[in-house]
Design a protein around this motif. Sequence first.
Motif, PDB file in Angstrom:
ATOM      1  N   THR A 174       6.918   1.907   4.724  1.00  0.00           N
ATOM      2  CA  THR A 174       7.962   1.673   3.929  1.00  0.00           C
ATOM      3  C   THR A 174       7.707   2.641   2.943  1.00  0.00           C
ATOM      4  N   GLN A 175       8.188   2.519   1.894  1.00  0.00           N
ATOM      5  CA  GLN A 175       8.139   3.700   1.195  1.00  0.00           C
ATOM      6  C   GLN A 175       7.000   4.134   0.729  1.00  0.00           C
ATOM      7  N   THR A 176       5.983   3.117   0.650  1.00  0.00           N
ATOM      8  CA  THR A 176       4.734   3.022  -0.090  1.00  0.00           C
ATOM      9  C   THR A 176       4.176   3.845   0.997  1.00  0.00           C
ATOM     10  N   GLY A 177       4.410   4.039   2.370  1.00  0.00           N
ATOM     11  CA  GLY A 177       3.507   4.247   3.855  1.00  0.00           C
ATOM     12  C   GLY A 177       3.405   3.285   5.023  1.00  0.00           C
ATOM     13  N   GLN A 205       2.556  -5.932   5.462  1.00  0.00           N
ATOM     14  CA  GLN A 205       2.094  -4.747   5.820  1.00  0.00           C
ATOM     15  C   GLN A 205       1.748  -4.259   5.619  1.00  0.00           C
ATOM     16  N   THR A 242       0.138  -6.712   1.212  1.00  0.00           N
ATOM     17  CA  THR A 242      -0.331  -5.661   2.168  1.00  0.00           C
ATOM     18  C   THR A 242      -1.409  -5.933   2.857  1.00  0.00           C
ATOM     19  N   THR A 260      -1.478  -0.831   5.522  1.00  0.00           N
ATOM     20  CA  THR A 260      -1.585   0.742   5.455  1.00  0.00           C
ATOM     21  C   THR A 260      -2.680   0.803   6.016  1.00  0.00           C
TER      22      THR A 260
END
Length: 266
Positions: free
Chosen positions: A54-57, A113, A265, A115
């Motif tokens: 995603t855009q946030t990694g 999602q 997340t 991380t």
Amino acid sequence: MKIKLNGIEFDVAAVDARTREAILGDPVIARAVWRDVYVWDATAQEGKHTGPVTQTGAIPLANGISFYVPKGDGPAKNESASKTSGERFLKALGVSSTLDVLKAMARLLGMPQKTLPKEFDALKPVASFKLKMHVEHSVLRLRNASRNLQAYLLVPGQIGFHHEIAAITDQPGYDALIEDKPELKTLTPLFLVPARSKANREMRATALMAQTRDLAAAAQGKTSEELPEALRMRVGRNQAELRMLAQAGQQTGQQTGQTRPAATTV
């Protein structure tokens, strides 16, 4: 349990252990179960993701779908019949690809999602490595008997990370690190995937309870010392996920009825 996809109602049920293993063993599905997600270059001191983020990694944890049909009485996949089953399913729903079905399932079940875990950061000054992610799925059968439609849904429930050393760039530093933190050699961080919708919780609980019954049957008559470690760990992980799902249902209250859960997340 029942769900509707494009106006067609499907019964949702857990699958037996043999069917689950056959579906997860399909080469196409296996790529989503075990996958490379990140590489770190210690010489350049930089890393990069090796798959979608995603855009946030964060790494999206997508649901999966299979149109598996067994060949005869065995677990082997009948490729032709599976292809026909999938085509019939898509045509009935009025969509052109499985991606359209998965988009509908994401609206119903959510798209969590993950991380990257921080536990491997200590290796970055001394070694190049890659991270692999393992996803444990709940497998459920979607069936509409009157239309002769059937598919299998895979819902992420547990994830783990495993690292593989590509090169040690600072041997003394690496040796000192492992002496100080020997757990790094076999470290496998595990995480439970949150459930943000009622459908997600109920589907996963249905599958997990069936799996737990199968595992209990396999363990029957054996002492705890006689049980394989992998079986004990599997039972423990399933019980932890079931507890998490039950707690999530109690905490969300009125939100359990939402049909478009936001991305979360892990």
